[in-house]
Every structure is written in C-alpha cells, then in structure tokens.
Motif scaffolding. Structure first.
Motif, PDB file in Angstrom:
ATOM      1  N   THR A  54      13.431   0.939  -0.084  1.00 23.78           N
ATOM      2  CA  THR A  54      11.973   0.610   0.268  1.00 23.78           C
ATOM      3  C   THR A  54      11.665   0.429   1.801  1.00 23.78           C
ATOM      4  O   THR A  54      10.642   0.741   2.209  1.00 23.78           O
ATOM      5  CB  THR A  54      11.694  -1.039  -0.099  1.00 23.78           C
ATOM      6  N   THR A  55      12.757   0.198   2.551  1.00 18.80           N
ATOM      7  CA  THR A  55      12.377   0.174   4.224  1.00 18.80           C
ATOM      8  C   THR A  55      13.079   1.347   4.762  1.00 18.80           C
ATOM      9  O   THR A  55      12.466   1.673   5.792  1.00 18.80           O
ATOM     10  CB  THR A  55      13.136  -1.206   4.571  1.00 18.80           C
ATOM     11  N   GLY A  56      14.060   1.900   4.010  1.00 22.80           N
ATOM     12  CA  GLY A  56      14.516   3.148   4.552  1.00 22.80           C
ATOM     13  C   GLY A  56      15.727   2.956   5.466  1.00 22.80           C
ATOM     14  O   GLY A  56      16.402   3.731   6.220  1.00 22.80           O
ATOM     15  N   ASN A  78      11.680   4.278  -5.197  1.00 24.08           N
ATOM     16  CA  ASN A  78      10.650   3.446  -4.681  1.00 24.08           C
ATOM     17  C   ASN A  78       9.283   4.180  -4.942  1.00 24.08           C
ATOM     18  O   ASN A  78       8.355   4.512  -3.912  1.00 24.08           O
ATOM     19  CB  ASN A  78      11.051   3.832  -2.863  1.00 24.08           C
ATOM     20  N   HIS A  79       8.851   4.133  -6.207  1.00 21.17           N
ATOM     21  CA  HIS A  79       7.813   4.501  -6.765  1.00 21.17           C
ATOM     22  C   HIS A  79       7.181   5.791  -6.372  1.00 21.17           C
ATOM     23  O   HIS A  79       5.938   6.122  -5.997  1.00 21.17           O
ATOM     24  CB  HIS A  79       6.717   3.333  -6.574  1.00 21.17           C
ATOM     25  N   GLY A  80       8.107   6.756  -6.161  1.00 20.10           N
ATOM     26  CA  GLY A  80       7.761   8.127  -5.388  1.00 20.10           C
ATOM     27  C   GLY A  80       7.444   8.060  -4.012  1.00 20.10           C
ATOM     28  O   GLY A  80       7.010   9.096  -3.567  1.00 20.10           O
ATOM     29  N   VAL A  81       7.750   6.882  -3.165  1.00 20.91           N
ATOM     30  CA  VAL A  81       7.389   7.008  -1.978  1.00 20.91           C
ATOM     31  C   VAL A  81       8.600   7.329  -1.068  1.00 20.91           C
ATOM     32  O   VAL A  81       9.726   6.610  -1.213  1.00 20.91           O
ATOM     33  CB  VAL A  81       6.908   5.688  -1.324  1.00 20.91           C
ATOM     34  N   TRP A  82       8.510   8.442  -0.192  1.00 16.51           N
ATOM     35  CA  TRP A  82       9.820   8.867   0.357  1.00 16.51           C
ATOM     36  C   TRP A  82       9.742   8.059   1.883  1.00 16.51           C
ATOM     37  O   TRP A  82       8.548   7.971   2.597  1.00 16.51           O
ATOM     38  CB  TRP A  82       9.729  10.082   0.744  1.00 16.51           C
ATOM     39  N   THR A  83      10.741   7.305   2.354  1.00 14.93           N
ATOM     40  CA  THR A  83      10.946   6.527   3.608  1.00 14.93           C
ATOM     41  C   THR A  83      11.920   7.449   4.417  1.00 14.93           C
ATOM     42  O   THR A  83      13.199   7.255   3.906  1.00 14.93           O
ATOM     43  CB  THR A  83      11.051   5.205   3.264  1.00 14.93           C
ATOM     44  N   GLU A  84      11.561   7.565   5.506  1.00 15.68           N
ATOM     45  CA  GLU A  84      12.787   8.199   6.349  1.00 15.68           C
ATOM     46  C   GLU A  84      13.812   7.225   6.580  1.00 15.68           C
ATOM     47  O   GLU A  84      13.772   6.063   6.881  1.00 15.68           O
ATOM     48  CB  GLU A  84      11.930   8.559   7.751  1.00 15.68           C
ATOM     49  N   LYS A 114       9.025   6.975   9.086  1.00 15.16           N
ATOM     50  CA  LYS A 114       7.757   7.701   8.579  1.00 15.16           C
ATOM     51  C   LYS A 114       7.818   7.278   7.096  1.00 15.16           C
ATOM     52  O   LYS A 114       8.661   7.269   6.596  1.00 15.16           O
ATOM     53  CB  LYS A 114       7.897   9.209   8.801  1.00 15.16           C
ATOM     54  N   VAL A 115       6.783   7.219   6.498  1.00 15.71           N
ATOM     55  CA  VAL A 115       6.718   7.002   5.273  1.00 15.71           C
ATOM     56  C   VAL A 115       5.484   7.911   4.575  1.00 15.71           C
ATOM     57  O   VAL A 115       4.484   8.266   4.999  1.00 15.71           O
ATOM     58  CB  VAL A 115       6.036   5.558   4.745  1.00 15.71           C
ATOM     59  N   LYS A 116       5.978   8.429   3.266  1.00 19.36           N
ATOM     60  CA  LYS A 116       4.880   9.259   2.591  1.00 19.36           C
ATOM     61  C   LYS A 116       5.073   9.114   0.932  1.00 19.36           C
ATOM     62  O   LYS A 116       6.261   9.293   0.654  1.00 19.36           O
ATOM     63  CB  LYS A 116       4.755  10.852   3.124  1.00 19.36           C
ATOM     64  N   THR A 152      20.301  11.414  -0.049  1.00 12.86           N
ATOM     65  CA  THR A 152      20.343  10.070  -0.351  1.00 12.86           C
ATOM     66  C   THR A 152      18.877   9.645  -0.205  1.00 12.86           C
ATOM     67  O   THR A 152      18.237   8.698  -1.139  1.00 12.86           O
ATOM     68  CB  THR A 152      21.232   9.375   0.520  1.00 12.86           C
ATOM     69  N   ALA A 153      18.222   9.973   0.996  1.00 14.76           N
ATOM     70  CA  ALA A 153      16.602   9.777   1.168  1.00 14.76           C
ATOM     71  C   ALA A 153      15.963  10.433   0.068  1.00 14.76           C
ATOM     72  O   ALA A 153      15.028   9.572  -0.232  1.00 14.76           O
ATOM     73  CB  ALA A 153      16.297   9.946   2.634  1.00 14.76           C
TER      74      ALA A 153
END
Length: 745
Positions: A427-429, A573-579, A600-602, A565-566
């Motif tokens: 969630t936080t990366g 994380n619900h389809g959200v990639w977090t750097e 960064k988040v996308k 891993t990322a």
C-alpha cells in the motif's frame, strides 16, 4: 673556600636574574602575541569556534529508529551530554584534568607541576581537556615531534583553548571532547568506543568500563585492552584510584571495580558487518547521487563519510533480521542438497562452457587484478592460480582459511548458491526488508536491485491478468495440450511441458495457474497476444527489456527481485502500483531536512482484475505448486503467490503476497550454467519458497510488528462481476459468462 659577595655584587646579580626573567616573560608575551595574530599559522575564526568541524559518521536508521549501519572515514557519532554516563565524565576529569571545572582553558599549576608529579608516580599530561579539544578540532597537523614546532602548536592550543572557554560551557566542552577524541581501533568518540569495546551505549557504562575506555586516551595503541590487556588493566585501576582521590567514587566501590576482569565485549565495527549490508551499499550509491544536487548553505558539497548525516529508511530492523535469519536457515540446507546432487560428478564434462566460465571467474577475482597490477604475464598468472595457497572461503558455518589452488577456489565460489529477497508494504511501497546476497564480505554484488535474472513462471500471472481484463473467466476450461504460436520471428514457438508435471485433460485457468501449466498459459497468450502482456509488465514497473514475443508468458525475460516484487504489489493493492521506496529522508547533523522522498503511484489495472488474480494465486498455495506453505510450514492464513523455475533449474523464484506484505525471493548460482541437476530440488517451490515461509513465520510470531495473520485481502469497492468459485458450476457451465465466444472451447 667561601667567597663573600658584597652588597653591590648581590644587587648586580639580582638585576641579571630579573632581566632574564623579564626577558623570558617578554619573549613569551611576544610569542603569544605573534601566535594570536597568526604568525605561526592561522587560528580559527569566531564563526569556526561557534561551528567546530569534526568528521562524524553518517547513520543509516531503520523505520523503528535503530541504527542499521554507518558510513564514515572515522567511526565517530555524537551523543548529547545527557546520554553520557557520569562515570565517563568523572573518569575523564580525574584521569586527564582534575581542575577542569575551575580553570579557564589552561591549567598553569598543572603545566608547571607536571615534572614533579610524574617523578612521584602521579601520571598525568600537561594539556587540559580544553587544550586537547583545541588540538582535535582546530589543528589539521599531526602532533609535531620537533620541539620548536611543538612549542608553536602548544601556543596555538593555549589561545584556542581560552577562546573555547569563552564561547562554550563546561558541559559543552567535555561533550565535544568525548565526541571527537580517538580511542584507537578506528574508533572516534565515546559512542563508537562504547559499542566497540563493550557493545553498549555511553549512558550505560559502569565505573570500571568507563575507566577502561578513558585510560585509552593516553596511548590508544599501547593501552589497548585487546593488544595489551595487562597494561590496560593496570591503567584502568589507576584511573579508578584517581576517581576515589577526586571524590567521584567510594573506596569500597572502587575496590569492587578493580577486582573485576576487563570484561570486554569487543567487536570492531566494519562496513561489511551488521544488518542489511547490501541495502546500505545501495543506499550509499543513491545518496551520493542525491548529494551532488544538494549543496550546503555555504555552497560546499556534503561529504557522506564526514558530515554526520542522519539517513532515515523504511527498512524495519526486526523484519530485516528475520529475513536474514530465514535466508541463513534455509540456504544452509539447500546448499547441502545442491552439493549432494553434484557429488562425484566431473564438473568439466557436465557443465556447459565450464572452462570459459571458470576463466571469467578468475579474471573477475581480486587476486587476478592484483597480479595484473604487478604486471605479471599470463603464464605467471596461470602458474599462480594453479599453485596451492592459503585462501579464505565463505561457508554457511563461517569463513575458513584453507590451503588449495586459487583456481579451485573459483570453482568453489561458482558452485555456491546465491539468494536474494525483498519484502515491501504493497500500500505504501515501503521496503521492509532487503537481503541482496548471501555474504557481503565475499560477494558484494546486490541481487535485489541490480541482478536481473530470468523470471520463469512468476511471469504467468501477467498473461492471465490481461485475459481476465478481456473477460476471460478463472473457471474457463481449456484442453491442456501442446500449443504452437506462429507469426513471431523466424520460427514457430511450441513450449514444452514435463510429463510428470502436466495435468491431463481439460482444466480451468485457475488450475492452470495454480499448477503452473505451460500449454494452457501459451494458449491464453495466443488469445490475448504478446503486445498487451508486454505493455502490462512494463506498466507494472519492470525496467528491463520485455520484448513482445509469446515466450514472455513463460518468463523468457530478465527482471530484478525489486521490480518483480513491486509488480506483484499492484495485485495486492487493488491494481495500484506504488514505487518501491526505501530512502525516506536525509537530515544534516543538526536535524535540518535536506532531502525527502515521495513514492510514485499509478493505477495499472482494474481493481476487480487485481482481486481476481490474487484469488487465483491463492490456489497456487492451497492446491498448486506452493503447497509446501500449508503442508510443510503450516501457514494457514490468507496467502497468494507464484513459484517460478527457469530452464535447467538455473533460477528459482517465489513471490508471496499477504494483505500487509509482498515478498520476492530468488535463488540460483552466479552463472546460469551452474544449476541444480533435478527439478525436484531446483524448482522455485523448493529453492525459494522456504525462505519466504520461514520469514513469514518469524514475522507473524512477533506481535510487536502489528502484522496479523488472520486478515484477508480486501474486496473491491464495487461488487465482483467475475465468478471465483469454479466448484459451483457443472463441467458444462464452467467458463460461461457474458463473453460467451471467449469461453466456448
């Protein structure tokens, strides 16, 4: 014969004496005046006195505010007065400067009495603590041996000491001194000395420990309790006696302290030791790049090894320890399995490119580079590598020195399994643990961020994710038969599948992913095409080259542990990639913020697709290649993941997901041609998954981390539109939904 002097003679001789005294006094005054005006070298300015410079180690701190390690040219860290034990302060004053609290920087009585004091056995130096501080902080020269030069140095120290006393309190002076002084063993300051000699902090030092450390100040090498324990013990007891004489310690307490042995817990701090050495090395490279863009207020550049920076990271101290322990526990056993498989086998006949790889290993070794620097010929180098010599080798039981041919040590190292893992909060990366290799002292190459390896079946979820996005159902059935894909490159592509691992008949996509079936995966790739899959992989943060070819569905591309891993974190994380973020902020030695990081988040996929993929990868653990998680390691909580194994068992992978953590693990030899001989041992389920399982066992056992095992993955905000329970359908119904044409096979 007695000569009787007249009154006139006495007056004349008195006048000579007084003239000599006055002349000496005038000479000293002139010298002091000249020194004050910089005739014998510059003196520190008022600004420099108010901002004294001393090399200080920069500290890397964990998310729970523990010191992971330090960067330094001199191992020195500052601590405030309040965190220094009174035992240290008392021992220092009693041993080095008993008039410290009353003089104004220079103790004239001490200066003139030093000779008779030493004659009667009372050992003490002439310089006050303040004068020694002046030498430590404001002299760039070593202590001069030439008497004349030393005189000029002493004059400068005297003037600087008086100025220091005007600008600082006694508490500030003694604190600065204890934070800058050399205690030997490349240890500077009371904090480093406490850690090095007694593995404790300055506020916890007992009278005997404080006396042992303070006695080092006279001669750090000669008085070393490691090199000369008897001398150090005698000096410690002398310091304790001085503490009694000055009223800092009771006689009975001093006698009890003298009766103790030195009681050392010596550990020389090294860059290569301690937690997270690979992580700290990567962070150091990053910070050096960052600091090039951030000058100090005066325009000068920061020096990571000298400026006492505080580097705050996301790594959790306990979780890092658990990760390293898990690696050590499993890799020791796995190396035994590996050695057993190769026992009695002639490597040169069974390993591809054997001679070439060993030659490469030789040329990359420190020994080879040293011989080249010595301008040895190729023949001389070959002779050197084939002549038995003492070599230091890493083993899972500890380093050993043994007699062997250096060329054989190259073979030994190539046959050592390597391992890397990274664990992060999806969630936080924030990266929570980072183990870049098996031993930083011997193998410094980081496999988390730098070491891209072929990913094998851990790539399969990307292809299935594209299929789910396009309306395919996890319950869709497909004949598990060979598939040939044409139209990409010069040759058609037909993946293989080992007989013992192939599930016969028609199987669902869920089963195909859980059991890592190549043919069904290739079938899906042929349906969705390579371009969307390659685009998704890149969009999920894989930075290496991912060509749009069908074979990427089986992992025919390289990626790092960090990137994979990322990428999996986006599923959790619900389809959200977090750097992936590991460096939070940097502060200077005064606590001023000089750098901070925002990840960064996308959004890289629909949250429903992400949830379906997590649910499908739960089947990997419950009924697929990850069965050891339940059967062997008894982890019953919600876990999703994927195993991966590359051709000839050269790389073993496992990426595991829980709602709180996503952890990637890779195992393999340095060169891919060195590998397990059997899939039973070399598959990711055996070579990588156990490290994850052991790590999670330790994490769950520590309630202080707040990572609870009974929490499941969150459902999407909108009701699910994809059926997940394939058992609820008859064979005829499986795979039927609104996109019927995609499900009628």
């Amino acid at each position: 014969m007695i000569v009787k002097l007249s009154q006139q003679d006495i007056k004349r001789y008195n006048w000579y004496i007084w003239r000599f005294v006055i002349a000496c006094f005038a000479f000293v005054v002139i010298l002091i005046g000249l020194t004050t005006f910089g005739a014998f070298g510059p003196l520190p300015s008022l600004r420099e006195l108010e901002n004294p410079k001393s090399d200080q180690a920069s500290e890397v701190r964990s998310s729970d505010d523990q010191v992971l390690g330090k960067y330094y040219s001199k191992n020195r860290s500052s601590v405030p007065y309040s965190k220094i034990s009174p035992n240290v302060l008392n021992a220092l004053v009693a041993k080095e400067d008993n008039h410290f609290l009353s003089h104004s920087g220079v103790d004239f009585w001490r200066t003139f009495s030093i000779i008779p004091y030493n004659l009667i056995g009372k050992r003490q130096g002439a310089s006050t603590i303040t004068q020694q501080l002046a030498l430590n902080l404001f002299s760039d020269e070593e202590r001069a041996r030439n008497p004349v030069k030393r005189l000029f140095q002493k004059l400068k120290e005297l003037i600087i000491a008086i100025r220091i006393e005007k600008h600082y309190t006694k508490e500030e002076i003694i604190t600065m001194y204890l934070n800058t002084v050399d205690f030997g063993s490349n240890t500077f300051g009371i904090s480093a000395a406490s850690e090095t000699f007694f593995n404790t902090t300055p506020d916890r030092l007992t009278p005997d420990q404080a006396a042992t450390i303070i006695q080092l100040l006279t001669a750090p090498t000669a008085n070393s309790p490691i090199r000369n324990p008897e001398r150090a013990l005698a000096n410690r007891n002398f310091t304790l006696s001085r503490m009694v004489q000055e009223g800092f310690l009771g006689a009975d307490e001093a006698e009890k302290a003298k009766a103790k042995p030195l009681g050392l817990n010596y550990h020389l701090v090294s860059h290569t030791e301690g937690l997270a050495p690979y992580f700290r090395a990567v962070v150091k490279e990053d910070i050096k790049k960052i600091l090039k863009e951030i000058p100090k207020a005066d325009g000068s550049a920061y020096d990571l090894d000298r400026d006492g920076l505080k580097i705050y990271t996301t790594v959790n101290y306990k979780m890092q320890q658990y990760a390293e322990d898990a690696q050590r526990e499993w890799m020791r056993k796995l190396q035994h399995q590996f050695n057993t498989e190769w026992k009695g086998v002639k490597l040169s006949t069974r390993i591809k490119n054997y001679k070439l790889l060993i030659d490469q290993g030789m040329r990359q070794s420190d020994r080879y580079r040293q011989l080249k620097l010595e301008e040895k010929s190729d023949e001389e180098i070959a002779t050197n590598f084939n002549t038995p010599d003492m070599v230091n080798l890493f083993t899972w039981k500890g380093n050993i020195d043994t007699l062997m041919k250096p060329i054989d040590s190259i073979v030994y190292c190539q046959m050592l399994l390597r391992n890397a893992m990274m664990s992060m909060d999806p969630t936080t990366g924030y990266v929570k643990a980072w183990v870049g290799g098996i031993n930083f002292e011997h193998f410094k190459y980081d496999q988390v961020k730098k070491g891209a390896r072929q990913v094998g079946s851990t790539a399969k979820p990307f292809t299935y994710a594209v299929a789910i996005e396009n309306g395919y159902s996890p319950c869709m059935q497909v004949d598990n038969v060979p598939v040939t894909i044409t139209g990409y490159g010069d040759k058609d592509w037909t993946p293989g599948s080992s007989l013992e691992e192939t599930v016969p008949g028609r199987i669902t996509l869920r089963t195909a992913l859980a059991r890592s079936q190549n043919w069904v995966t290739a079938f899906i790739m042929n349906e969705v095409k390579p371009e969307p899959v390659a685009n998704l992989i890149k969009n999920m943060g894989v930075h290496t080259d991912v060509p749009p070819y069908p074979s990427i569905c089986l992992g025919a591309f390289d990626a790092t542990v960090m990137d994979m891993t990322a990428a999996y974190s986006a599923f959790a994380n619900h389809g959200v990639w977090t750097e992936p973020t590991y460096l939070l902020r940097i502060e200077d030695k005064n606590g001023n913020l000089i750098y901070s990081k925002t990840p960064k988040v996308k959004q890289v996929m629909n949250e429903q697709v992400a949830y379906v993929m997590v649910d499908m990868m739960k089947s990997v653990i419950d009924a697929g290649t990850g069965w050891r998680m339940r059967g062997t390691y008894k982890l019953t909580n919600p876990i999703a993941g994927k195993t991966g194994t590359t051709n000839e068992n050269s790389d073993g992978w496992f990426i595991g997901m829980t709602p709180n953590l996503v952890t990637g693990v890779w195992t393999g030899c340095e060169k891919r041609d060195f590998h397990f001989r059997t899939t039973h041992s070399g598959q990711g389920a055996n070579s990588a998954l156990p490290v994850f399982a052991l790590y999670m066992q330790k994490v769950y056992a520590d309630s202080s981390l707040g990572i609870k095992p009974n929490i499941d993955f969150e459902l999407p905000k909108q009701p699910l539109t994809t059926a997940l329970n394939c058992d609820a359908y008859s064979d005829e119904q499986k795979g039927t939904n609104e996109v019927e044409k995609k499900l009628s096979f």
